[in-house]
Write a protein that holds these residues in place. Structure first.
Motif, mmCIF file in Angstrom:
data_model
loop_
_atom_site.group_PDB
_atom_site.id
_atom_site.type_symbol
_atom_site.label_atom_id
_atom_site.label_comp_id
_atom_site.label_asym_id
_atom_site.label_seq_id
_atom_site.Cartn_x
_atom_site.Cartn_y
_atom_site.Cartn_z
ATOM 1 N N ALA A 1 0.855 -1.174 0.000
ATOM 2 C CA ALA A 1 0.000 0.000 0.000
ATOM 3 C C ALA A 1 0.892 1.224 0.000
ATOM 4 N N PRO A 2 0.403 2.333 -0.547
ATOM 5 C CA PRO A 2 1.203 3.546 -0.508
ATOM 6 C C PRO A 2 1.512 3.944 0.929
ATOM 7 N N CYS A 3 2.680 4.473 1.141
ATOM 8 C CA CYS A 3 3.131 4.838 2.480
ATOM 9 C C CYS A 3 2.539 6.172 2.901
ATOM 10 N N ALA B 1 10.099 7.327 -2.125
ATOM 11 C CA ALA B 1 11.042 7.696 -3.188
ATOM 12 C C ALA B 1 10.602 7.238 -4.568
ATOM 13 N N ASP B 2 9.326 6.956 -4.757
ATOM 14 C CA ASP B 2 8.865 6.638 -6.106
ATOM 15 C C ASP B 2 7.499 7.282 -6.321
ATOM 16 N N HIS B 3 6.995 7.192 -7.528
ATOM 17 C CA HIS B 3 5.737 7.854 -7.882
ATOM 18 C C HIS B 3 4.524 7.212 -7.225
ATOM 19 N N GLU B 4 4.654 6.019 -6.696
ATOM 20 C CA GLU B 4 3.537 5.335 -6.063
ATOM 21 C C GLU B 4 3.503 5.562 -4.557
ATOM 22 N N GLY B 5 4.457 6.310 -4.010
ATOM 23 C CA GLY B 5 4.474 6.609 -2.589
ATOM 24 C C GLY B 5 4.998 5.491 -1.717
ATOM 25 N N PRO C 1 13.422 -1.184 -0.247
ATOM 26 C CA PRO C 1 11.986 -1.032 -0.014
ATOM 27 C C PRO C 1 11.682 -1.350 1.449
ATOM 28 N N ALA C 2 10.775 -0.582 2.043
ATOM 29 C CA ALA C 2 10.503 -0.736 3.472
ATOM 30 C C ALA C 2 9.017 -0.639 3.765
ATOM 31 N N THR C 3 8.681 -1.063 4.972
ATOM 32 C CA THR C 3 7.315 -0.983 5.483
ATOM 33 C C THR C 3 7.369 -0.428 6.896
ATOM 34 N N ARG C 4 6.425 0.436 7.209
ATOM 35 C CA ARG C 4 6.309 0.905 8.597
ATOM 36 C C ARG C 4 5.583 -0.182 9.375
ATOM 37 N N LEU C 5 6.158 -0.597 10.485
ATOM 38 C CA LEU C 5 5.602 -1.689 11.279
ATOM 39 C C LEU C 5 4.678 -1.207 12.392
ATOM 40 N N THR C 6 4.765 0.067 12.744
ATOM 41 C CA THR C 6 3.949 0.633 13.812
ATOM 42 C C THR C 6 2.881 1.539 13.217
ATOM 43 N N ALA C 7 1.907 1.894 14.020
ATOM 44 C CA ALA C 7 0.826 2.758 13.560
ATOM 45 C C ALA C 7 1.374 4.098 13.072
ATOM 46 N N GLU C 8 0.716 4.651 12.063
ATOM 47 C CA GLU C 8 1.136 5.929 11.506
ATOM 48 C C GLU C 8 1.188 7.007 12.586
ATOM 49 N N LYS C 9 2.242 7.778 12.581
ATOM 50 C CA LYS C 9 2.498 8.887 13.513
ATOM 51 C C LYS C 9 2.705 8.452 14.955
#
Length: 126
Positions: free
Chosen positions: A20-22, A53-57, A69-77
């Motif tokens: 999913a977009p970040c 860093a890409d057009h898809e966020g 490529p990475a993923t946030r593992l915790t809730a946003e903010k």
């Protein structure tokens, strides 16, 4: 960004997450201590940016070593904020940023003899 698009597809399934977009905030991290497993810790000057860093966020951990490529593992903010990334080039990374902006990053290299390095420093929101 070498191999980003090929390796981006690897991250979600490995972490059990859907792509999913970040929506994460960007960070600039400076790590000043490096601890290689089995050795003494030393001074370091290693920088990592966490950004879309890409057009898809999609999110990436960007350093002199690689753009992973990475993923946030915790809730946003939320803090602590934790991010994980893996490349097809034998590198897996995890960064955790605490509420006081101190940060820890662990890099695991697996393209040869297994090796782990832990970095300590700070991250600031861009």
């Amino acid at each position: 960004m070498k191999g980003l698009y090929a390796s981006a597809a690897l991250l979600g399934p490995l972490l059990g997450l859907a792509a999913a977009p970040c929506q994460a905030e960007p960070w600039a991290c400076a790590f000043t201590v490096e601890c290689i497993a089995g050795e003494a810790c030393l001074a370091a000057a290693y920088e990592v940016d966490i950004l879309a860093a890409d057009h898809e966020g999609r999110l990436f951990l960007s350093s002199i070593v690689a753009d992973t490529p990475a993923t946030r593992l915790t809730a946003e903010k939320a803090r602590p904020a934790s991010y994980a990334g893996i490349s097809g080039d034998g590198l897996a990374e995890m960064i955790t940023i605490r509420a006081d902006s101190t940060a820890r990053m662990t890099a695991h290299m697996f393209d040869g003899p297994a090796m782990a390095i832990t970095y300590f420093g700070t991250c600031e929101a861009l």
